[in-house]
Every structure is written in structure tokens, then in C-alpha cells.
Write a protein that holds these residues in place. Structure first.
Motif, PDB file in Angstrom:
ATOM      1  N   CYS A  28       0.830  -1.205   0.000  1.00 29.93           N
ATOM      2  CA  CYS A  28       0.000   0.000   0.000  1.00 29.93           C
ATOM      3  C   CYS A  28       0.866   1.257   0.000  1.00 29.93           C
ATOM      4  O   CYS A  28       0.619   2.206  -0.752  1.00 29.93           O
ATOM      5  N   TRP A  29       1.908   1.275   0.847  1.00 29.74           N
ATOM      6  CA  TRP A  29       2.812   2.428   0.886  1.00 29.74           C
ATOM      7  C   TRP A  29       3.552   2.582  -0.440  1.00 29.74           C
ATOM      8  O   TRP A  29       3.767   3.693  -0.926  1.00 29.74           O
ATOM      9  N   GLN A  30       3.936   1.464  -1.056  1.00 31.12           N
ATOM     10  CA  GLN A  30       4.655   1.536  -2.321  1.00 31.12           C
ATOM     11  C   GLN A  30       3.745   2.021  -3.438  1.00 31.12           C
ATOM     12  O   GLN A  30       4.155   2.815  -4.297  1.00 31.12           O
ATOM     13  N   LEU A  31       2.488   1.573  -3.441  1.00 31.91           N
ATOM     14  CA  LEU A  31       1.524   2.047  -4.434  1.00 31.91           C
ATOM     15  C   LEU A  31       1.273   3.536  -4.276  1.00 31.91           C
ATOM     16  O   LEU A  31       1.128   4.273  -5.257  1.00 31.91           O
ATOM     17  N   CYS A  32       1.218   3.991  -3.026  1.00 33.75           N
ATOM     18  CA  CYS A  32       1.044   5.416  -2.759  1.00 33.75           C
ATOM     19  C   CYS A  32       2.226   6.207  -3.316  1.00 33.75           C
ATOM     20  O   CYS A  32       2.059   7.278  -3.916  1.00 33.75           O
ATOM     21  N   SER A  33       3.430   5.686  -3.135  1.00 35.82           N
ATOM     22  CA  SER A  33       4.623   6.343  -3.646  1.00 35.82           C
ATOM     23  C   SER A  33       4.666   6.335  -5.167  1.00 35.82           C
ATOM     24  O   SER A  33       5.044   7.326  -5.802  1.00 35.82           O
ATOM     25  N   ASN A  34       4.248   5.219  -5.782  1.00 35.20           N
ATOM     26  CA  ASN A  34       4.331   5.083  -7.236  1.00 35.20           C
ATOM     27  C   ASN A  34       3.251   5.862  -7.977  1.00 35.20           C
ATOM     28  O   ASN A  34       3.510   6.462  -9.022  1.00 35.20           O
ATOM     29  N   PHE A  35       2.015   5.817  -7.431  1.00 35.77           N
ATOM     30  CA  PHE A  35       0.868   6.319  -8.197  1.00 35.77           C
ATOM     31  C   PHE A  35       0.084   7.413  -7.486  1.00 35.77           C
ATOM     32  O   PHE A  35      -0.910   7.898  -8.032  1.00 35.77           O
TER      33      PHE A  35
END
Length: 301
Positions: A28-35
Motif C-alpha cells: 500500500c505504501w509503495q503504491l502510494c509512492s508510485n501512483f
């Protein structure tokens, strides 16, 4: 939902086992960072109302599934009971055999992972040495996977969540590291292989492939599981404000056998958990688990 199997190749030691609920939070944190935050909020809409965009399993040694947590009278007695209790994984191809014989084909988990203790030093910058209290040397446990071993993770993806976005986020986590002590080089992996898998959707009992919240599930006999208390932490920048620890969550462990009164199959069970932040942060915890169909089961004869 689509069921995707992603095979991971460990590249370093790990500070902790790859658990579905922990990997979900890091994704979830990585998706927030990516998109961006807006995209994550869109995906999480309805998450705690039985509409998850992503459900993540624990990592299993390649080609294996966890052995169901069943009482001994569900197994055909072969080896000693003490020996059978140590067997954690069943080859997927053997799941076509009668359930009562699964323990005979299962294998020990200890042969795939070795736990070691590593000593760390905290240096006092005034003296240039270690010392007492916060500067005393300390030990931490780390896990080494068997050389050339790969790990299978199962992901359930809602139709509006792109597989490419999942893989991009996974690859980024593999570079930066998963879980505890990723900042000092632990938890590195690479995505080795992906494929969409289909299992027969049949009613009856189901095998949980991750920890699961059954507090609102209408479970009936036979349902068996061991419990665990998950002490979660906030990730990314949320860990820097106030209390980094979340409220503890009681879950049924991976391997739980779940039976619900339904004449339909299922791809997951459980629920999304909210209200777990001590800082008032709007966050969720994965209480869902992908499941493997067992059908109608009974005690061994």
C-alpha cells in the motif's frame, strides 16, 4: 477477482518471514509512492466493507502449500504424532490425494529456512566505542532461505487493479527490502515468475493461506485454527509521528481450516480491519486471506 501466483527469488537474509498482512501494508505504501495518494484511496474504497482490491498470501516454498491445522483424528496415523506435528508444507500436486493422507506427503519447514543470531553494535560517537545501556551490543534473529529456494505468493486482484501496478510495486520492495531491518540490507528479493492460476471453486471447507480475521465469519464445524496476535507498525512517514505501533490484532494463523454454511466456492475469507492506529491515522489492516478449497472433509476412518 483474478488469482496471480508470483514466484520470488530471495537475494539476502530476511529479518522476518514474508507474511501476507505485512506485505500488504508495504505494498500500500509503495503504491502510494508510485501512483499517488488519490489512487490508493480509490483502491481502498470499500476495503472494510468486503470489497478488497488486493488480498495477499504468506510466502510458501515454491510448489508447496501450508498443511491444514486439523486435530490428529483427521489424519490417517502413520508416523508418530510428534513427527507429524512438525510437518508444515504439502506439495500442491499431492493435494489431489485424500485429505486424511496429506500428512504422509508433507515435509518439514525447517529444511527450507535457517534461523541465525546476528550481533549488532551501537557506537557512542563521543567515545567511538560501544558501552552500556543504549550503546550495549545486542543480538537479532535473521533467517536464511535454502540456496536457490524460491517462494510462491498468491495475490487476488480486483478487476480495477492492474497486475502491472502490483508487479512494479513488488519489484520496488524487492530492491529496497521487505520488513524488519531492510535499511541494513535484509529482505531483498526479485520477481522470478508470474502466472494466473485456477483452482476448483467448490463449497465446504477452505484452507487459509495467510492470517485471517474470523470475528465476523459465520463459521461452522469443522473449523480449526491457531491464533496469533499481530503487533503492527505504521510504515513510511506515518512511523515518524506519535506512536509508531498500531493496536494489536487477534488473527487465526495461516493454515486455518474455515467452514461456512454456503453452497458456493470462495476465493478469500475474512474482513478488512480499521480503527487500529493510535495516532488517529486512517489506515487498514489485512484481515483477509486467500483460500485453497478443501471440499467437504471428515475425520479419518
Amino acid at each position: 477477482m483474478r488469482r496471480i501466483k508470483v514466484t520470488l527469488k530471495p537475494l539476502s537474509a530476511f529479518g522476518e518471514e514474508i507474511l501476507g498482512e505485512t506485505l500488504f501494508g508495504q505494498l500500500c505504501w509503495q503504491l502510494c509512492s508510485n501512483f499517488g495518494t488519490d489512487e490508493l484511496e480509490r483502491l481502498l474504497k470499500g476495503y472494510c466493507e468486503g470489497n478488497p482490491f488486493l488480498v495477499v498470501s504468506d510466502a510458501c516454498p515454491e510448489g508447496l502449500l501450508p498443511v491444514p491445522e486439523l486435530p490428529s483424528n483427521f489424519w490417517r496415523q502413520g508416523a508418530s504424532r510428534k513427527e507429524l506435528k512438525k510437518r508444515e508444507w504439502i506439495p500442491i500436486e499431492r493435494t489431489k490425494e485424500p485429505l486424511e493422507t496429506w500428512k504422509e506427503f508433507s515435509v518439514l519447514g525447517s529444511q527450507y529456512r535457517t534461523a541465525l543470531v546476528q550481533t549488532h553494535n551501537s557506537i557512542n560517537r563521543e567515545t567511538g566505542t560501544t558501552g552500556f545501556g543504549q550503546f550495549a551490543p545486542y543480538d537479532t534473529a535473521i533467517d536464511f532461505y535454502q540456496q536457490k529456494l524460491k517462494l510462491d505468493c498468491y495475490f487476488l486482484l480486483r478487476d480495477d487493479f492492474a497486475k502491472e501496478h502490483l508487479l512494479e510495486a513488488l519489484q520496488n520492495i524487492g530492491i529496497s527490502g521487505y520488513g524488519r531491518d531492510a535499511s541494513i540490507g535484509l529482505g531483498k528479493f526479485e520477481v522470478s515468475h508470474t502466472e494466473e492460476v485456477q483452482w476448483e471453486e467448490k463449497p465446504g471447507s477452505f484452507l487459509a493461506l495467510a492470517s485471517v480475521d474470523l470475528s465476523e465469519s459465520p463459521c461452522t464445524y469443522p473449523t480449526f485454527y491457531k491464533t496469533k496476535t499481530h503487533f503492527g507498525r505504521h510504515g513510511s512517514t506515518a512511523a515518524l509521528y506519535g506512536n509508531p505501533f498500531k493496536k494489536p490484532v487477534l488473527l487465526a494463523r495461516r493454515g486455518a481450516v474455515i467452514t461456512v454454511p454456503s453452497d458456493k466456492g470462495a476465493m478469500w475469507h475474512g474482513r478488512g480491519i480499521s480503527g487500529i492506529s493510535n495516532n488517529g491515522i486512517n489506515c487498514v489492516h489485512q484481515g483477509y486471506a486467500p483460500v485453497f478449497p478443501l471440499g467437504h472433509i471428515r475425520r479419518a476412518e
